[in-house]
Each structure stands twice: as structure tokens, then as C-alpha cells.
Design a protein around this motif. Structure first.
Motif: not given
Length: 487
Positions: A52, A113-116, A110-111
Motif C-alpha cells: 500500500k 500519498d497516492s500513486q495518482e 490517502a490521496p
């Protein structure tokens, strides 16, 4: 830069190989900080994460634990209104609702730290397991990376003590406890470090019976004078803490845990949480192939966080073998960026790293303890104290349990500070600055503290350094003499 699909093989063309300036392995606090800083400063970056995004802090550590603690604190507030003239109410705890609150906190953060987000910044994110295949090359799924510099930031995972029977029972760790959907009837916690003590109080306040088993002293890294206050509070809330207690074996029969102790009765409970510390996550990274040496604490690094045996590799966060805190991971990232990108010989300095245990009251510390300071400075130290029971804001809010303890040299340089009390984690900041800047106590004694605030306790403690001289009989005589002189 986009990752290239396809299997890794001998016939792979050179354009299948990624050649970034920096390759970061691990998307936890350290890895994300390093990747974001590097790409925004113009470096090309590959970030590899097999699990994650956000790492342990976001998904199984800091964020969910503090969300759970917040819910538990609200429950306790309802139970303790009578001292304010408000009737005590036993809260109706919707545990599924509590866990939704925990998940909501994670989802809201989370956003960031997100992949996006990181792909929008320009980072090439590869969601695969990474492994070195030689000192200069990493393989991740179908991608091969030959970076100028590498950062290993794979974090840590729970340490499991060698207790007979433990691996045969369905225990929890911090990585699974926040996924539970049932409030434990009787939660047994093995380990009385920060994680164990925080979760013990949280689950107790939510309605679980809690027993903590510790083989040595609870919160053993902290000053016993202050941890005593934490233990008294937990005991008053009905939590049983068994100190200096060795476990003979763990059994699980008919949905019940049975903890066999040496020289004590059997402890029986419905759920078991292991909170005995963490160990660096270095498995299956191909470190031998990369000529990266390790020790029991993590990767062998110098004071610039470079591998001692492979200078193109850096380590950050829990795998760097120092303090396991998210803020330390962020600090490591800054040190590495200065070294890897700018060739600036920045070196780590851990003298002013704060740490906090988020019980209620909180416990915070920075710098040297009284014992360490006495050893290092040959007993040439002064201990200053101030109590929350003398703080007007604490009195108004019925939060008078706790105190501030400051350690200085005989000449007043601040060496360390420990606080147990309300908002201790917030109050430790000026003392962190004082230790970092090697300030003298006078700078805090002279500051104007707003009234009424908890932060006045810092000014009060600082003033204690000068009290013996200010209120000395010679001072009183001198003042009387001055008044006899005509100006």
C-alpha cells in the motif's frame, strides 16, 4: 517516464531499462518524502512499492491509532462529566462506527500519498516487489532499473517474540488490529511500549477489558518518574499491567487465549495483540547481490545515511537503524536529498529528536534524560520541575495530572526535557528547539507566555533555574539597600 511492460530476460533491449537519477524502494513516509522532493527539484525518479502507498504510518500505525485514540477519548469524556457539573453518561459504543471513523481518517489522508498524486508530480511509480540483481541494478516485475542513486525505505514490520505456541495462534499486530470488526471482550496485549500502552487505553475506554503483559518495565525508554503517572492513570481506568512478567507459553482453545505465565496465574482472554517492537523489513531485497551490509538494526549506514559497502545506496526510515518514528523518516529524506542531489555532505544528528506516547495524559521527551545527562556531564546538571496542578488552564479543565521535567547544565544550557500531561506532544516543541539550538534556559524564562495556557508550564519550569538566586537572602538585602538610596 513510464514503466515498460514485459518479462525480464537476457534478450531485453536497452530501451527496456529505466535509468532515473533516483530510485526509491518503499512508499512509506521516508520514501514518499524523498521521491516528492527529488522530482520537484528536477531529478527523474522511479518509486517502487509492492504493497500500500503510504506505508505503515498511514495504513497501520500513526493515523489509525490516533483516530482510534480520539474516538476512545470522546467516550471517556462522556463518562467523566460530573466534575464539570454535567451528569456522567456511559457511552453506547458502536464499534463498527468507530472503525469506520478510523478508515475515514485513512481515506482522507490517502490521496496525499497516492500513486495518482506522485505520477502527477512526475514520479514513475511501479507497484511491484523490488530486488537488487547486482550493485547497480534493481529488478521490479518486468522493469529493470539502473539508477544513479538508490534509496531503500522499506520500513519495518512487527517483531514476534520467541514465545512457545505464538506462531500457532490467531494473534493481532498493529498491521491487523485496525481491521477487526468486533470489540474484544478481553484484549490481552503482550508488550508495554508506546503502541501497547496507547492501544490498551483506547480499547479499554471503548469497552474492552484489557490486560498488558510486559517482560521488563513498561515504557522502559522513558523516565520512571513520569511513566509512574501513566501507569497510575491506566490502573485507575481498570487496565491491568503485569510488569516484569515472563510468558511460558501461549495457547488458543475454544476461541479463547490462554497465556501461561511464570510464577503467576493464567491470563485468559478473547483477543491477543502483539506489541513487542518492530524490526527492519529487509527480506528478499537482494542485498547480498548489491553488496549492501546489514546488522540487527537495519542497513549499515554512515552518518550521511549511505550504505557503508555500496556508496550509491542510501537508507531512510526504519531500515536505517535509528529511531523508528515517522518524523525521523522525513528528516532522513531531507538528509539524503542534500547528499544525493546536491552532493552536500549533510549528516544526521539525533540529539534533538522528540518522541511521544499518545496515552492520556501524553508523554513526550526530547534530548537527554536525567540519568544520561548525569553520566555525560559528570553530574554537573540541574533538574527543573513544574507541575500541571499549578497551571491555571489545567486547573480550569481538570487536567492537572502530570509535570514537566527539564535537564540543564549548571550554566543553564538545555540538555533535555520530558513532559507527562495534557497536550505534552504539542508542548515539547520549544524544548526541542532549545536542545537543537543549544539554547540557555534564559531564553524560555524571558519569553511572554499567553495566559491562561498550558504552555505557561514551560516558562514556570525555566524560571525555576533562577529562583534560588532571585529569592536568596542576599538578593533581599540588596533590594532593601537600593530602596534606602535616594535617586
Amino acid at each position: 517516464m513510464k514503466s515498460t511492460a514485459g518479462a525480464f530476460g537476457e534478450k531485453q533491449m536497452p530501451n527496456d531499462i529505466l535509468r532515473p537519477d533516483l530510485c526509491v524502494i518503499g512508499a512509506g513516509a521516508a520514501g514518499l518524502s524523498a521521491a516528492a522532493a527529488a522530482v520537484q527539484m528536477g531529478a527523474s525518479v522511479v518509486l517502487i512499492e509492492r504493497d500500500k502507498m503510504g506505508g505503515d504510518c498511514l495504513n497501520a500505525g500513526c493515523v489509525p491509532s490516533k483516530a482510534l485514540i480520539a474516538a476512545a477519548k470522546h467516550a471517556e469524556t462522556l463518562r467523566s462529566g460530573s466534575k464539570f457539573g454535567i451528569a456522567n453518561v456511559e457511552p453506547a459504543v458502536d464499534f463498527l462506527g468507530v472503525m469506520e471513523h478510523v478508515k475515514g481518517a485513512i481515506a482522507e489522508i490517502a490521496p496525499h500519498d497516492s500513486q495518482e498524486r506522485f505520477e502527477k508530480l512526475g514520479v514513475n511509480v511501479i507497484r511491484e516487489h523490488a530486488s537488487f540483481i547486482d550493485p547497480k541494478t534493481v529488478k521490479a516485475g518486468g522493469s529493470v532499473i539502473k539508477a544513479r542513486r538508490y534509496v531503500i525505505a522499506t520500513g519495518s514490520h512487527p517483531f514476534l517474540p520467541p514465545i512457545p505456541g505464538l506462531t500457532e495462534v490467531p494473534f493481532h499486530t498493529n498491521e491487523t488490529i485496525f481491521e477487526t470488526q468486533v470489540l474484544p471482550d478481553h484484549l490481552i496485549i503482550i508488550g508495554a511500549g508506546p503502541i501497547g500502552m496507547e492501544l490498551a487505553q483506547a480499547f479499554s475506554r471503548l469497552g474492552s477489558k484489557v490486560t498488558v503483559i510486559e517482560s521488563s518495565r513498561p515504557l522502559s525508554k522513558e523516565d520512571p518518574e513520569l511513566t509512574k503517572i501513566i501507569l497510575e492513570q491506566l490502573t485507575s481506568e481498570g487496565i491491568q499491567v503485569l510488569q516484569n512478567t515472563k510468558i511460558r507459553a501461549v495457547k488458543y482453545e475454544e476461541a479463547t487465549f490462554k497465556i501461561e505465565l511464570f510464577n503467576r496465574d493464567l491470563v485468559i482472554g478473547s483477543h491477543l495483540l502483539i506489541a513487542t517492537g518492530r524490526q527492519p523489513a529487509l527480506d528478499n531485497l537482494g542485498l547480498n547481490a548489491a553488496n549492501i551490509s546489514t546488522n540487527v538494526n537495519g542497513i549499515d549506514v554512515d552518518d550521511r545515511l549511505r550504505s557503508k559497502t555500496n556508496k550509491r545506496v542510501f537508507a531512510a526510515g526504519d531500515v536505517a537503524g535509528s529511531m523508528q518514528h515517522t518524523h525521523v523518516a522525513g528528516y532522513h529524506a531531507g538528509i539524503i536529498i542534500k547528499n544525493a542531489l546536491f552532493r552536500f555532505p549533510a549528516r544526521v544528528n539525533y540529539q534533538a529528536v522528540p518522541r511521544i506516547t499518545f496515552t492520556d495524559p501524553e508523554l513526550a521527551h526530547v534530548g537527554l534524560s536525567e540519568e544520561n545527562a548525569s553520566e555525560k556531564h559528570n553530574s554537573d546538571v540541574k533538574v527543573l520541575r513544574a507541575k500541571f496542578e499549578d497551571n491555571d488552564r489545567a486547573i480550569a479543565e481538570h487536567k492537572t495530572s502530570g509535570s514537566l521535567k527539564v535537564i540543564t547544565t549548571s550554566k543553564g544550557r538545555v540538555l533535555g526535557a520530558s513532559i507527562v500531561g495534557p497536550s505534552a506532544g504539542e508542548l515539547i516543541l520549544p524544548w526541542t528547539l532549545a536542545v537543537q539550538r543549544k539554547q540557555k534556559i534564559g531564553s524560555l524564562a524571558q519569553v511572554i507566555a499567553a495566559y491562561p495556557t498550558l504552555s505557561e508550564i514551560s516558562k514556570r519550569a525555566a524560571g525555576e533555574f533562577f529562583a534560588p538566586k532571585l529569592f536568596h537572602p542576599l538578593t533581599r538585602r540588596f533590594v532593601k539597600l537600593l530602596f534606602k538610596i535616594n535617586f
